[in-house]
Design an enzyme around this catalytic site. Structure first.
Site, PDB file in Angstrom:
ATOM      1  N   SER A 147      40.971 -24.282 -74.985  1.00 59.40           N
ATOM      2  CA  SER A 147      41.904 -23.216 -75.328  1.00 59.40           C
ATOM      3  C   SER A 147      42.697 -22.824 -74.090  1.00 59.40           C
ATOM      4  CB  SER A 147      41.144 -21.984 -75.830  1.00 59.40           C
ATOM      5  OG  SER A 147      42.013 -20.873 -75.926  1.00 59.40           O
ATOM      6  N   TYR A 162      34.935 -15.708 -74.164  1.00 58.24           N
ATOM      7  CA  TYR A 162      35.603 -16.889 -74.721  1.00 58.24           C
ATOM      8  C   TYR A 162      36.198 -17.735 -73.594  1.00 58.24           C
ATOM      9  CZ  TYR A 162      38.672 -19.521 -77.958  1.00 58.24           C
ATOM     10  OH  TYR A 162      39.312 -20.509 -78.676  1.00 58.24           O
TER      11      TYR A 162
HETATM   12  N1  LIG Z   1      43.101 -20.906 -83.722  1.00 58.01           N
HETATM   13  C1  LIG Z   1      43.492 -20.733 -82.477  1.00 58.01           C
HETATM   14  O1  LIG Z   1      44.404 -19.915 -82.175  1.00 58.01           O
HETATM   15  C2  LIG Z   1      42.861 -21.541 -81.374  1.00 58.01           C
HETATM   16  C3  LIG Z   1      43.510 -21.551 -80.130  1.00 58.01           C
HETATM   17  C4  LIG Z   1      42.947 -22.295 -79.088  1.00 58.01           C
HETATM   18  C5  LIG Z   1      41.784 -23.005 -79.303  1.00 58.01           C
HETATM   19  N2  LIG Z   1      41.161 -22.973 -80.519  1.00 58.01           N
HETATM   20  C6  LIG Z   1      39.927 -23.731 -80.675  1.00 58.01           C
HETATM   21  O2  LIG Z   1      40.111 -24.671 -81.708  1.00 58.01           O
HETATM   22  C7  LIG Z   1      38.858 -24.940 -82.349  1.00 58.01           C
HETATM   23  C8  LIG Z   1      39.016 -24.784 -83.860  1.00 58.01           C
HETATM   24  O3  LIG Z   1      39.427 -23.464 -84.134  1.00 58.01           O
HETATM   25  P1  LIG Z   1      40.093 -23.050 -85.539  1.00 58.01           P
HETATM   26  O4  LIG Z   1      40.983 -21.919 -85.241  1.00 58.01           O
HETATM   27  O5  LIG Z   1      40.604 -24.247 -86.227  1.00 58.01           O
HETATM   28  O6  LIG Z   1      38.794 -22.478 -86.296  1.00 58.01           O
HETATM   29  P2  LIG Z   1      38.516 -22.250 -87.863  1.00 58.01           P
HETATM   30  O7  LIG Z   1      39.766 -22.349 -88.656  1.00 58.01           O
HETATM   31  O8  LIG Z   1      37.733 -20.980 -87.916  1.00 58.01           O
HETATM   32  O9  LIG Z   1      37.567 -23.483 -88.238  1.00 58.01           O
HETATM   33  C9  LIG Z   1      36.350 -23.620 -87.602  1.00 58.01           C
HETATM   34  C10 LIG Z   1      35.647 -24.844 -88.105  1.00 58.01           C
HETATM   35  O10 LIG Z   1      34.414 -24.981 -87.371  1.00 58.01           O
HETATM   36  C11 LIG Z   1      33.307 -24.941 -88.281  1.00 58.01           C
HETATM   37  N3  LIG Z   1      32.201 -24.246 -87.610  1.00 58.01           N
HETATM   38  C12 LIG Z   1      32.182 -22.974 -87.172  1.00 58.01           C
HETATM   39  N4  LIG Z   1      30.978 -22.679 -86.641  1.00 58.01           N
HETATM   40  C13 LIG Z   1      30.223 -23.810 -86.749  1.00 58.01           C
HETATM   41  C14 LIG Z   1      28.892 -24.144 -86.402  1.00 58.01           C
HETATM   42  N5  LIG Z   1      28.057 -23.247 -85.850  1.00 58.01           N
HETATM   43  N6  LIG Z   1      28.424 -25.395 -86.668  1.00 58.01           N
HETATM   44  C15 LIG Z   1      29.244 -26.312 -87.254  1.00 58.01           C
HETATM   45  N7  LIG Z   1      30.520 -26.055 -87.598  1.00 58.01           N
HETATM   46  C16 LIG Z   1      31.001 -24.806 -87.351  1.00 58.01           C
HETATM   47  C17 LIG Z   1      33.857 -24.192 -89.501  1.00 58.01           C
HETATM   48  O11 LIG Z   1      33.145 -24.488 -90.713  1.00 58.01           O
HETATM   49  P3  LIG Z   1      31.897 -23.550 -91.194  1.00 58.01           P
HETATM   50  O12 LIG Z   1      32.368 -22.137 -91.064  1.00 58.01           O
HETATM   51  O13 LIG Z   1      31.609 -23.982 -92.573  1.00 58.01           O
HETATM   52  O14 LIG Z   1      30.794 -23.864 -90.242  1.00 58.01           O
HETATM   53  C18 LIG Z   1      35.276 -24.754 -89.567  1.00 58.01           C
HETATM   54  O15 LIG Z   1      35.260 -26.041 -90.133  1.00 58.01           O
HETATM   55  C19 LIG Z   1      37.858 -23.978 -81.717  1.00 58.01           C
HETATM   56  O16 LIG Z   1      37.118 -24.629 -80.722  1.00 58.01           O
HETATM   57  C20 LIG Z   1      38.742 -22.904 -81.096  1.00 58.01           C
HETATM   58  O17 LIG Z   1      38.113 -22.287 -79.994  1.00 58.01           O
HETATM   59  C21 LIG Z   1      41.682 -22.261 -81.563  1.00 58.01           C
END
Ligand SMILES: NC(=O)c1ccc[n+]([C@@H]2O[C@H](COP(=O)([O-])OP(=O)(O)OC[C@H]3O[C@@H](n4cnc5c(N)ncnc54)[C@H](OP(=O)(O)O)[C@@H]3O)[C@@H](O)[C@H]2O)c1
Length: 263
Positions: A147, A162
């Site tokens: 991130s 974070y």
């Molecule tokens: N969105 C942003 O603005 C952003 C920005 C920078 C970086 N990121 C990074 O990008 C990545 C994805 O984020 P996102 O925004 O796409 O998240 P998201 O939409 O909340 O999706 C998260 C995914 O991870 C799974 N997950 C969560 N906890 C888990 C666990 N304990 N074990 C296995 N699977 C798990 C969830 O499924 P279940 O809930 O069914 O487990 C879901 O498939 C993360 O590492 C985040 O830090 C996001």
């Protein structure tokens, strides 16, 4: 098809950025295994992914497998390793994408939040990569989803926990690139800017109305391209890093953030 015949594991592949990467990999001909906790969400993702084959393609799309596992706990990591082992075929790509973001003031961070953040954002990537190492094929690629928060903070968005966890993931990316390079394994990270996903919506929805408006104004003036990201915006770099085009790319952290961290 840039990933034809490649096998990929995508953690958190049932939603958000992980699902967009899964979609893109499939379109490029990969066989994918997506991991998440919620079996219903995984099944819905699998149905969505298999319903949309490459437009105009007469070839069958790659396959989609699912594993329901909590990667914040070691048995969950072991379950994924067992699944890959049982397939008895080399693995080409591992995307460590599942993550959690506690954007809470430093003085209120609980021990449980700290442990959970490190268990998922750091230990899961560490031990899943370690567990799968022996199953990697030639030229395997590990892609860690980091991130911008590892290095750049936002006013009034307390991110000590974070940022610390994503900073650790960046260190892991670079150290593993060095350690695993001689075995032909490439390790890179993508550092997305703010992307419109369930995670992002969850961290914003509890803000007071005034803080929401302030954040919106901040985003509008801080992103040179004038908007936050969509999950699909991250997928192009993931395809490149997974593909043989990136055969000499390792140890890098790629900012995919609409220009946000350029300033
Ligand atoms: N969105 C942003 O603005 C952003 C920005 C920078 C970086 N990121 C990074 O990008 C990545 C994805 O984020 P996102 O925004 O796409 O998240 P998201 O939409 O909340 O999706 C998260 C995914 O991870 C799974 N997950 C969560 N906890 C888990 C666990 N304990 N074990 C296995 N699977 C798990 C969830 O499924 P279940 O809930 O069914 O487990 C879901 O498939 C993360 O590492 C985040 O830090 C996001």
């Amino acid at each position: 098809m840039r990933l034809r015949g490649k096998r990929a594991v995508i953690t958190g592949g049932s939603d958000g950025i992980g699902l967009a990467i899964a979609e893109a990999f499939l379109r490029e001909g990969a066989e994918i295994l997506i991991v998440g906790r919620d079996a219903g969400k995984l099944e819905a993702a699998r149905e969505k992914l298999t319903a949309s084959g490459p437009i105009g393609s007469v070839e069958p799309i790659g396959s989609v497998e699912t594993v329901s596992a909590d990667l914040a706990a070691r048995p969950g990591v072991a379950a994924v390793v067992e699944h890959v082992k049982a397939a008895a075929r080399p693995l080409d790509v591992l995307v460590n994408n599942a993550g959690v973001a506690y954007l809470v003031p430093f003085e209120t961070v609980s021990e449980a939040q700290f442990q959970h953040s490190f268990a998922l954002n750091v230990s899961a990537a560490f031990f899943l990569t370690q567990g799968l190492l022996r199953y990697f094929g030639a030229g395997a690629s590990v892609i860690n989803i980091s991130s911008y928060f590892a290095n750049k903070m936002i006013p009034k968005r307390p991110s000590s926990l974070y940022s610390l966890s994503k900073g650790a993931l960046n260190s892991l990316t670079k150290s593993l690139a060095f350690e695993l390079g001689p075995r032909g394994v490439r390790v890179n990270a993508i550092a997305p800017g703010t992307v419109d996903t369930a995670m992002r919506r969850k961290t914003v929805e509890n803000l007071p109305v005034e803080a929401k408006a302030e954040l919106k104004a901040y985003v509008e003036r801080s992103y040179p391209l004038g908007r936050i990201g969509r999950p699909a915006d991250i997928a192009g770099m993931a395809i490149y890093l997974a593909s043989d085009e990136a055969a000499w790319t390792s140890g890098a952290i790629f900012a995919i953030d609409g220009g946000y961290t350029a300033g």
